[in-house]
Design a protein around this motif. Structure first.
Motif, short mmCIF file in Angstrom:
data_model
loop_
_atom_site.label_atom_id
_atom_site.label_comp_id
_atom_site.label_asym_id
_atom_site.label_seq_id
_atom_site.Cartn_x
_atom_site.Cartn_y
_atom_site.Cartn_z
N ARG A 70 36.05 -16.18 0.82
CA ARG A 70 36.96 -17.11 0.14
C ARG A 70 36.15 -18.10 -0.70
O ARG A 70 36.52 -18.44 -1.83
CB ARG A 70 37.79 -17.86 1.17
CG ARG A 70 38.85 -18.75 0.57
CD ARG A 70 39.48 -19.64 1.62
NE ARG A 70 39.95 -18.89 2.77
CZ ARG A 70 41.00 -18.10 2.76
NH1 ARG A 70 41.71 -17.99 1.68
NH2 ARG A 70 41.35 -17.44 3.83
N PHE A 122 42.66 -16.11 -4.13
CA PHE A 122 43.66 -15.24 -4.71
C PHE A 122 43.16 -13.80 -4.76
O PHE A 122 41.96 -13.56 -4.90
CB PHE A 122 44.05 -15.74 -6.10
CG PHE A 122 44.60 -17.13 -6.07
CD1 PHE A 122 45.81 -17.38 -5.45
CD2 PHE A 122 43.89 -18.18 -6.59
CE1 PHE A 122 46.32 -18.67 -5.37
CE2 PHE A 122 44.40 -19.47 -6.52
CZ PHE A 122 45.62 -19.72 -5.90
N GLN A 124 42.09 -8.60 -0.80
CA GLN A 124 42.26 -9.99 -0.41
C GLN A 124 41.55 -10.28 0.90
O GLN A 124 41.26 -9.37 1.68
CB GLN A 124 43.75 -10.34 -0.30
CG GLN A 124 44.47 -9.48 0.73
CD GLN A 124 45.97 -9.73 0.74
OE1 GLN A 124 46.51 -10.28 -0.19
NE2 GLN A 124 46.62 -9.33 1.81
N MET A 177 39.26 -25.08 9.88
CA MET A 177 40.03 -25.92 8.97
C MET A 177 39.87 -27.41 9.24
O MET A 177 40.38 -28.25 8.53
CB MET A 177 41.52 -25.55 9.07
CG MET A 177 41.86 -24.34 8.24
SD MET A 177 41.53 -24.59 6.47
CE MET A 177 40.14 -23.53 6.19
N LEU A 210 46.76 -21.48 4.50
CA LEU A 210 45.58 -21.66 3.66
C LEU A 210 44.52 -20.60 3.91
O LEU A 210 43.47 -20.62 3.29
CB LEU A 210 44.99 -23.05 3.89
CG LEU A 210 45.93 -24.22 3.58
CD1 LEU A 210 45.31 -25.54 4.04
CD2 LEU A 210 46.27 -24.28 2.11
N SER A 211 44.76 -19.68 4.85
CA SER A 211 43.80 -18.60 5.06
C SER A 211 44.57 -17.31 5.27
O SER A 211 45.76 -17.32 5.57
CB SER A 211 42.89 -18.90 6.25
OG SER A 211 43.64 -19.01 7.43
N GLY A 212 43.87 -16.19 5.10
CA GLY A 212 44.53 -14.90 5.25
C GLY A 212 45.21 -14.47 3.95
O GLY A 212 45.08 -15.13 2.92
N GLY A 213 45.96 -13.38 4.05
CA GLY A 213 46.56 -12.78 2.86
C GLY A 213 47.58 -13.66 2.16
O GLY A 213 47.80 -13.53 0.97
N ALA A 229 47.39 -16.89 1.75
CA ALA A 229 46.80 -18.19 1.45
C ALA A 229 47.13 -18.71 0.05
O ALA A 229 47.31 -19.91 -0.14
CB ALA A 229 45.28 -18.13 1.63
N GLY A 230 47.24 -17.79 -0.91
CA GLY A 230 47.49 -18.21 -2.28
C GLY A 230 48.75 -19.05 -2.41
O GLY A 230 48.81 -20.01 -3.19
N ILE A 264 48.15 -22.59 -0.86
CA ILE A 264 47.23 -23.37 -1.68
C ILE A 264 47.96 -23.91 -2.91
O ILE A 264 47.77 -25.07 -3.29
CB ILE A 264 46.02 -22.50 -2.07
CG1 ILE A 264 45.12 -22.32 -0.84
CG2 ILE A 264 45.23 -23.12 -3.21
CD1 ILE A 264 44.05 -21.29 -1.00
N ASP A 265 48.82 -23.10 -3.51
CA ASP A 265 49.55 -23.58 -4.68
C ASP A 265 50.54 -24.68 -4.32
O ASP A 265 50.69 -25.66 -5.06
CB ASP A 265 50.27 -22.41 -5.37
CG ASP A 265 49.41 -21.82 -6.48
OD1 ASP A 265 48.21 -22.17 -6.53
OD2 ASP A 265 49.92 -21.03 -7.28
N GLY A 310 50.46 -10.27 -0.99
CA GLY A 310 49.66 -9.05 -1.13
C GLY A 310 50.48 -7.77 -0.99
O GLY A 310 50.12 -6.74 -1.56
N ASN A 336 49.54 -15.87 -9.68
CA ASN A 336 48.28 -15.44 -9.06
C ASN A 336 48.29 -13.96 -8.73
O ASN A 336 47.27 -13.29 -8.80
CB ASN A 336 48.03 -16.25 -7.80
CG ASN A 336 48.06 -17.72 -8.10
OD1 ASN A 336 47.44 -18.17 -9.05
ND2 ASN A 336 48.82 -18.47 -7.33
N ALA A 356 46.16 -9.67 -10.21
CA ALA A 356 45.64 -8.61 -9.35
C ALA A 356 46.40 -7.30 -9.53
O ALA A 356 45.91 -6.24 -9.18
CB ALA A 356 45.68 -9.05 -7.89
N ARG A 416 43.81 -23.39 -13.64
CA ARG A 416 44.58 -22.14 -13.62
C ARG A 416 46.04 -22.48 -13.92
O ARG A 416 46.45 -23.64 -13.80
CB ARG A 416 44.46 -21.43 -12.27
CG ARG A 416 45.01 -22.23 -11.10
CD ARG A 416 44.93 -21.44 -9.79
NE ARG A 416 45.78 -22.03 -8.76
CZ ARG A 416 45.37 -22.99 -7.92
NH1 ARG A 416 44.14 -23.47 -8.00
NH2 ARG A 416 46.19 -23.48 -7.01
#
Lengths: 307, 377
Positions: A113, A119, A218, B1, B31-34, B36-37, B40-41, B216, B244, B248, B284
């Motif tokens: 990360r 992302f 990811q 964290m 905030l972590s793992g798949g 998280a995006g 975070i946003d 994801g 985001n 991908a 971004r």
């Protein structure tokens, strides 16, 4: 009613899933079988392979280079981790190993990360392998997935030849049977362990890169596969490459076909809505039921030697 | 964290200078793992609004739930009992919201949802202390059903993950869609391979596919669907097409129509300022989750300007007024504290090297939800 085409396509899907699981499980079963180490961080090496491939593919545009990068990155990470940390764990009990390798998962995840951001990354299949092809019987099937099946089978064959026919294979089998005696015969056991760990890591990294091209690259992508890979090696018998192969195909087919056919089968005995709900729940349990049944029949797994 | 939380608190303490925090906001998000995006946003959008307000007396305590209900519950207990926060926000996933929100609001603590809007909290399970600033889960899916009708689709194959928001999604789509269903599947939450489902779609004889696979899961599905050559038109809610994710997915997403209550090209002053300042602050483009975090913080700030959270009735009334400039343009709460808003159709386009969405029309106007009648506060 299920048509032949649909059934054939689902069998191919199960096979493809199975051979990719095998790439993960092969390393895991060798590491567990030869060194007696439970390596929870194996999924992190899978993730590392996918990220290395995505980064190199983005920089060079070449999928082949991306695959090589995945192999190299995972193997190097495997060597570093083995020499720095894992080596100290061989004589400890399984609980210590679980604790230490779980810590490695967290370090790898947060490290990735930190390096790549939170992302998902972009990794696509090469244009020459994209799109479906028409198979005999009128089945349209993605070419890339066929290539995955082929690549997985080739690697499985290569591994089997290596274990049964080569000097290094003899050493691996010897190390598995009696580590003190192998060392007493003048084989550098610690180098052998590093080599096996690197080989397992490279296979996991390759699987990550190959699968990453059709999935989401990811952080944390390795952990769901890791759980299935453990199921595979328990079914196959710990330490056995052939067992891992058979176990992986069984798990892949059971998971794929169960998800499709259990809800259909239940429709025959109950109403469609509850068939769907119960079928979906049963399907997610199917591989664990399979594992339980096999362990009752053969407590050490299909190819497990020692009790 | 722990470290992240320390830095966050430190950053805000630094902003606050010597002044002690008067309002403490607890944010539990992923905030972590798949997933998280998304978290975070939401967090970044929320923090941006607080920074822009210039208020130095707000302390934000951020914790990572790792997308696990049991961890979210532990964090909520900690925030209520030892951190003594004044109000809470942040949860992304409906299964986590169901584990946390009812017990938080039962303790008369205000909870502002920046994302999850499970139907159970909109109807009989609604609360005076619970406000959803994003949408009731069904909303974008109802819009998608309406869009599919307009596009002339008559036989849709629909799929979603097997969790509360997935069920709300298909319920919402079916509520407005007037055509037939060629198939309906619940997939596993977090599933990464959709080959089996795509084979079923191919065999189903459908004329279109509706899917709700956030994060994801959507990336995997879109890539595999494009590669399968099935080629039926896709419709989805914005969750599989946020800023985001699109990068991908790449070309596999171009041209797909999706429904959203927000888009970066919505023509209002608040939104233009938000998009520009978010881009400047974080380098971004914002996603809809970022816009939801930003709106949630601005709603909170508008209420804090009128009342203290400890004055329950006054703070509730101040929140209900929704007296803030939303990035969505107009915004109001319905009787169950869920938004009444417009929902748009967007299309994925490529602008230079960046994949993004452009608005192609309004699908639903002043759209509330169908659970409000069951809500008795």
């Amino acid at each position: 009613m299920m048509s032949f085409v649909l059934l054939a396509e689902q069998v191919l899907n199960g096979l493809q899933f199975g051979v990719m699981l095998f790439l993960m499980a092969a390393g895991l079963t060798l590491i567990f079988g030869v060194m007696g180490l439970i390596n929870l961080a194996h999924g992190s090496l899978y993730m590392l392979g996918a990220f290395a491939a995505a980064a190199v593919a983005a920089a060079t545009g070449s999928f082949l280079l991306a695959l090589l990068a995945a192999l190299a990155a995972a193997a190097v990470a495997g060597v570093v981790v083995e020499v720095a940390i894992i080596r100290r764990l061989y004589d400890r009990d399984h609980l210590d190993q679980v604790l230490a390798t779980f810590a490695l998962i967290l370090i790898f995840s947060e490290g990735t990360r930190w390096a790549f951001g939170s992302f998902p990354l972009y990794l696509d299949i090469p244009s020459t392998l994209s799109g479906p092809v028409r198979l005999p019987g009128g089945i349209d099937y993605p070419l890339y997935r066929l290539v995955l099946i082929g690549a997985g089978l080739l690697i499985a064959l290569g591994l089997d030849l290596m274990i049964t026919r080569t000097r290094i294979g003899i050493r691996i089998r010897a190390g598995e049977n009696d580590r003190e005696m192998t060392a007493a015969l003048g084989i550098d056991i610690s180098r052998l362990y590093t080599l096996i760990f690197a080989l397992g890591a490279a296979l996991a990294g390759l699987a990550g890169a190959l699968v990453g091209a059709i999935q989401s690259v990811q952080v944390g992508m390795g952990e769901p596969v890791l759980i299935l890979a453990f199921v595979v090696i328990v079914i196959g018998g710990i330490g056995s490459i052939r067992g891992a192969f058979l176990g992986a195909l069984l798990v892949g087919l059971t998971d794929t076909l169960g998800g499709v056919f259990l809800p259909e089968a239940l429709k025959l005995v109950t109403d469609p809505a509850s068939a769907k709900a119960v079928g979906a729940s049963l399907a997610s349990m199917a591989i664990y039921i399979l594992m339980g049944a096999i362990l009752i029949w053969r407590p050490t797994g299909l190819f497990g030697g020692r009790a | 964290m722990k470290l992240g939380r320390f830095l966050m608190t430190a950053a805000f303490a630094a902003l606050a200078g010597a002044a002690s925090a008067e309002v403490k906001v607890g944010m539990i998000t992923t905030l972590s793992g798949g997933g998280a995006g998304l978290g975070i946003d939401v967090r970044d959008g929320f923090m941006l609004a607080i920074q822009q307000s210039g208020r130095s007396d707000i302390e934000l305590v951020v914790e990572d739930d790792q997308q696990k209900p049991e961890i979210a519950v532990q964090l909520a207990d900690k925030m209520v009992q030892s951190d003594k926060v004044d109000l809470m926000t942040g949860i992304i996933w409906s299964n986590l919201a169901m584990a946390v929100v009812p017990s938080v609001t039962a303790q008369e603590m205000f909870y502002l949802s920046p994302n999850a809007g499970p139907s159970a909290l909109a109807g009989a399970g609604c609360s005076k202390f619970y406000f959803n600033v994003a949408w009731q889960n069904d909303a974008l899916h109802e819009a998608a059903g309406a869009y599919a009708n307009g596009a002339g689709y008559a036989n849709a194959f629909i799929l979603a993950p097997n969790y509360p928001a997935g069920k709300d999604a298909l319920t919402g789509f079916k509520r407005t869609f007037t055509g037939k269903l060629a198939g309906e599947i619940y997939t596993e939450l977090g599933q990464t391979d959709y080959a089996a489902e795509i084979a079923q779609i191919r065999a189903s004889g459908a004329d279109s596919v509706y899917f709700f696979l956030p994060g994801g899961m959507g990336i995997s599905f879109l890539k595999q669907y494009a590669d399968s050559g099935v080629g039926l038109p896709l419709v989805g809610p914005a969750f599989s097409f946020d800023q985001n994710i699109l990068q991908a997915v790449g070309d596999a997403a171009v041209g797909v129509v999706n429904t959203s209550q927000w888009s970066k090209d919505l023509d209002n002053e608040a939104n233009k300022a938000f998009v520009a300042s978010f881009q400047e602050a974080y380098g971004r483009l914002p996603s809809l989750y970022a816009s939801q975090g930003f709106d949630t913080a601005n709603l909170m700030l508008s209420a804090l300007a009128k009342a203290e959270p400890s004055d329950k009735a006054a703070f509730q009334a101040a929140l209900e007024a929704a007296d803030f400039a939303s990035t969505r343009g107009k915004f109001a709460f319905g009787p169950n504290h869920h938004p009444v808003q417009d929902v748009y159709a967007r299309k994925v386009v490529k602008e230079g090297d960046i994949y993004t969405n452009e608005t192609i029309g309004t699908v639903l106007t002043d759209h509330g939800d169908s659970y409000a009648a069951e809500c008795k506060m």
